[in-house]
Design an enzyme around this catalytic site. Structure first.
Site, short mmCIF file in Angstrom:
data_model
loop_
_atom_site.label_atom_id
_atom_site.label_comp_id
_atom_site.label_asym_id
_atom_site.label_seq_id
_atom_site.Cartn_x
_atom_site.Cartn_y
_atom_site.Cartn_z
N ASN A 214 0.85 -1.18 0.00
CA ASN A 214 0.00 0.00 0.00
C ASN A 214 0.89 1.24 0.00
O ASN A 214 2.11 1.13 -0.06
CB ASN A 214 -0.97 -0.01 1.20
CG ASN A 214 -0.22 -0.10 2.51
OD1 ASN A 214 0.64 0.73 2.80
ND2 ASN A 214 -0.52 -1.12 3.30
N ASP A 282 -3.60 -6.86 4.07
CA ASP A 282 -4.59 -7.81 4.59
C ASP A 282 -4.38 -9.23 4.05
O ASP A 282 -4.73 -10.20 4.72
CB ASP A 282 -6.01 -7.35 4.22
CG ASP A 282 -6.39 -6.07 4.96
OD1 ASP A 282 -6.08 -5.97 6.16
OD2 ASP A 282 -6.98 -5.17 4.33
N LYS A 292 10.61 -15.24 -11.67
CA LYS A 292 9.65 -14.22 -12.07
C LYS A 292 8.58 -14.81 -12.97
O LYS A 292 8.86 -15.60 -13.88
CB LYS A 292 10.40 -13.10 -12.81
CG LYS A 292 9.50 -12.01 -13.37
CD LYS A 292 10.32 -10.99 -14.15
CE LYS A 292 9.40 -9.97 -14.82
NZ LYS A 292 10.15 -8.99 -15.64
N ILE A 312 -2.51 -8.47 13.50
CA ILE A 312 -1.59 -8.15 14.59
C ILE A 312 -2.32 -7.41 15.72
O ILE A 312 -2.17 -7.74 16.90
CB ILE A 312 -0.40 -7.33 14.07
CG1 ILE A 312 0.36 -8.13 12.99
CG2 ILE A 312 0.54 -6.96 15.22
CD1 ILE A 312 1.45 -7.34 12.30
N LEU A 313 -3.12 -6.41 15.36
CA LEU A 313 -3.82 -5.63 16.38
C LEU A 313 -4.77 -6.50 17.20
O LEU A 313 -4.77 -6.45 18.43
CB LEU A 313 -4.59 -4.49 15.70
CG LEU A 313 -5.47 -3.62 16.60
CD1 LEU A 313 -4.65 -2.94 17.69
CD2 LEU A 313 -6.23 -2.58 15.77
N LYS A 344 -14.29 -0.77 14.28
CA LYS A 344 -13.04 -1.52 14.26
C LYS A 344 -12.48 -1.68 15.67
O LYS A 344 -11.98 -2.75 16.03
CB LYS A 344 -12.01 -0.81 13.37
CG LYS A 344 -10.68 -1.54 13.28
CD LYS A 344 -9.73 -0.85 12.29
CE LYS A 344 -8.40 -1.58 12.22
NZ LYS A 344 -7.47 -0.95 11.25
#
Length: 408
Positions: A214, A282, A292, A312-313, A344
């Site tokens: 991201n 995610d 490749k 993780i959280l 959340k």
């Protein structure tokens, strides 16, 4: 200056005094509070207003000012910092330091201090090479004064040689090394506390040259790690791939993938507070080839089979043992950020969550500013749009206040 690593910066006379402004900026970015003493000679090159604007503090100049002496005596000024720094240090002030002179505020502060002292010399090459200057430097070093620089190069007087002020970033690094060396005890409301911070993106490989990721730059997470360290915490930063330097005074663990970040976080426990600012991917590709993946003319693109990455959280929030006393998550949302972050927080089981809108046009991802809401049991607290360093300082202060209230 309460709660931060603190220095008194003495700006003496010389053309290099203008570089003190850059030095202050570099130190403030790294969570160091700066209070300035400006000599009469220094005031010929920089103004008290410019120093005050950058330090966000009063600038001290006159030892005989009754107002200053009633509010902040020279003895108090010399001892309320962790380190005294003279930059630039002219030949004149070095001579006064070596011989114990105290004929102005700067030299009085230097003679009265019981804190470590660092000097960054700057002068004409002939003045630097003079036996008197070298003898003064030798004597100061013998007394434990740290010296950074000078550098070699062209000078404002037209000569070339040793005597240029060291670059502001080099001086800032030396200051931070001194502050974090153990010579200067950690102070602040989080002294004795430990913190874990995650930052940046994760890169989930598709093949040896491609990955899923991201747009997170890591700027907010790194700033939080520095802000917590500035308040005295012992900080471990688990960072995904970024272009940022490792923060000074922080243990940094570098990872690539979400599974590596999860393991590094588990290995870093127990801590008092964990702030999960990383934008973790995610999903990951289940099977990655050793070579490749080649595009075949006319053939459909390869199908990527994805698996969910570890949360993780949620994992750390739900630990039965070694759960941090305070777990703070981040919610990077596109629209309805507060509503989504409230949901959340409940879903993940964390104590606080910081919501920010990363929609196109906000400039949050990769930018230098952020507009956030801090969501706790008490509700959603909207913070004004600020630099990411200011957001980090506000969050670190809220964390410090939390632990202070818990200990009452």
């Amino acid at each position: 200056m309460s709660g931060e690593r603190r220095i008194v910066l003495i700006v003496s006379g010389g053309i290099a005094a203008y570089k003190s402004l850059e030095l202050i900026r570099r130190l403030r970015e790294r969570g160091v509070a700066v209070r300035c003493v400006l000599t009469k000679g220094g005031s010929q090159f920089v103004t008290p207003l410019s120093l005050s604007a950058l330090t966000e503090d009063k600038v001290y100049q006159d030892i005989f000012s009754l107002t200053d002496e009633s509010e902040m005596g020279h003895i108090q000024l010399s001892r309320q910092a962790d380190l005294i720094v003279v930059a630039p240090a002219s030949a004149d002030i070095l001579a006064k330091m070596a011989n114990g002179h105290a004929d102005d505020l700067a030299t009085t502060v230097l003679l009265a201090t019981d804190k470590p002292v660092m000097v960054a010399p700057a002068m004409n090459v002939r003045m630097w090479d003079h036996p008197a200057t070298q003898a003064n430097l030798t004597l100061l070093k013998q007394r434990g004064v740290a010296v950074i620089g000078p550098a070699e190069g062209p000078m404002a007087c037209g000569e070339f040689g040793e005597g240029r002020l060291a670059e502001p970033m080099d001086i800032a690094t030396a200051i931070l090394d001194q502050l974090n060396s153990g010579t200067v005890p950690k102070q602040g409301p989080l002294a004795g506390r430990s913190a874990l911070v995650t930052s940046g993106p994760t890169h989930e490989p598709i093949d040896p040259v491609r990955y899923i990721a991201n747009r997170s730059s890591g700027k907010q997470g790194h700033a939080i790690a520095m802000a917590l360290a500035a308040l005295g915490a012992r900080v471990t930063l688990v960072s995904g791939p970024t272009r940022l330097p490792d923060p000074d005074g922080v243990e940094t663990i570098h990872v690539e993938r979400a599974e590596e970040m999860m393991q590094a976080c588990r290995d870093s426990l127990p801590v008092d507070v964990a702030v999960f600012a990383a934008a973790v991917a995610d999903w990951r590709v289940i099977s990655t080839p050793a070579a490749k993946i080649k595009k075949q003319d006319g053939a459909p693109p390869p199908a990527l089979e994805l698996a969910e990455n570890p949360d993780i959280l949620k994992t750390v929030s739900g630990l039965a043992t070694d759960r941090p006393a305070l777990v703070v998550g981040f919610a990077a949302e596109t629209g309805d950020a507060v509503e989504k972050a409230v949901a959340k927080r409940k879903r993940k089981g964390c104590d606080w969550i910081v919501a920010n809108d990363v929609s196109d046009g906000t400039g949050t991802f990769g930018g230098d500013e952020n507009a956030v809401h801090l969501i706790t049991d008490a509700g959603a607290d909207a913070w004004p749009r600020s630099t990411k360093q200011d957001v980090a300082r506000m969050l670190a202060q809220r964390i410090a206040t939390y632990f202070e209230s818990e200990s009452d």
